[in-house]
Design a protein around this motif. Structure first.
Motif, PDB file in Angstrom:
ATOM      1  N   ILE A  36       0.519  -1.150  -0.292  1.00  0.00           N
ATOM      2  CA  ILE A  36       0.111   0.219   0.232  1.00  0.00           C
ATOM      3  C   ILE A  36       1.162   1.451  -0.183  1.00  0.00           C
ATOM      4  O   ILE A  36       2.176   1.347   0.474  1.00  0.00           O
ATOM      5  N   ALA A  48      -6.763  -0.225   4.849  1.00  0.00           N
ATOM      6  CA  ALA A  48      -6.905  -1.274   4.263  1.00  0.00           C
ATOM      7  C   ALA A  48      -5.883  -2.105   3.843  1.00  0.00           C
ATOM      8  O   ALA A  48      -7.213  -3.762   3.683  1.00  0.00           O
ATOM      9  N   GLU A  93      -7.895   2.208  -4.811  1.00  0.00           N
ATOM     10  CA  GLU A  93      -9.121   1.508  -3.272  1.00  0.00           C
ATOM     11  C   GLU A  93     -10.538   1.208  -4.701  1.00  0.00           C
ATOM     12  O   GLU A  93     -10.890  -0.281  -3.517  1.00  0.00           O
TER      13      GLU A  93
END
Length: 101
Positions: A36, A48, A93
């Protein structure tokens, strides 16, 4: 004996001595490794990472040949450059949510 009494009293008050493992929601990301980077629009990085792990994936801090996807937000930086050099798919995302659905 005094220590055992303290431990037993703590147990009676509800203290747990074993950490609970996070519950998996699915295994749809099983075997996939994510990195990420950048600022995501709707999730913090920790959120996340938790979402990925709850769905069977793993999260690492650096891009390598073993990386399955780079989850990139704004201002991705050097991790994005390295992922492109290694031909690692870069997702946002919204695409992460599609993979999980």
């Amino acid at each position: 004996e005094e220590n055992l009494e303290i431990i037993n009293r703590l147990k009676r008050y509800g203290l747990q001595f074993e950490a609970e493992q996070p519950k998996r929601e699915s295994a749809v990301l099983e075997g996939l490794t994510f990195v990420i980077t950048g600022t995501l629009p709707g999730l913090k990085r920790k959120e996340a990472a938790d979402l990925i792990e709850k769905n069977g994936g793993s999260v690492t801090g650096s891009v390598s040949k073993k990386t399955s996807y780079l989850l990139a937000g704004e201002d991705a930086g050097s991790k994005l450059d390295k992922a492109k050099k290694l031909d690692i798919p870069v997702i946002d995302e919204a695409r992460l949510f599609e993979l999980i659905s």
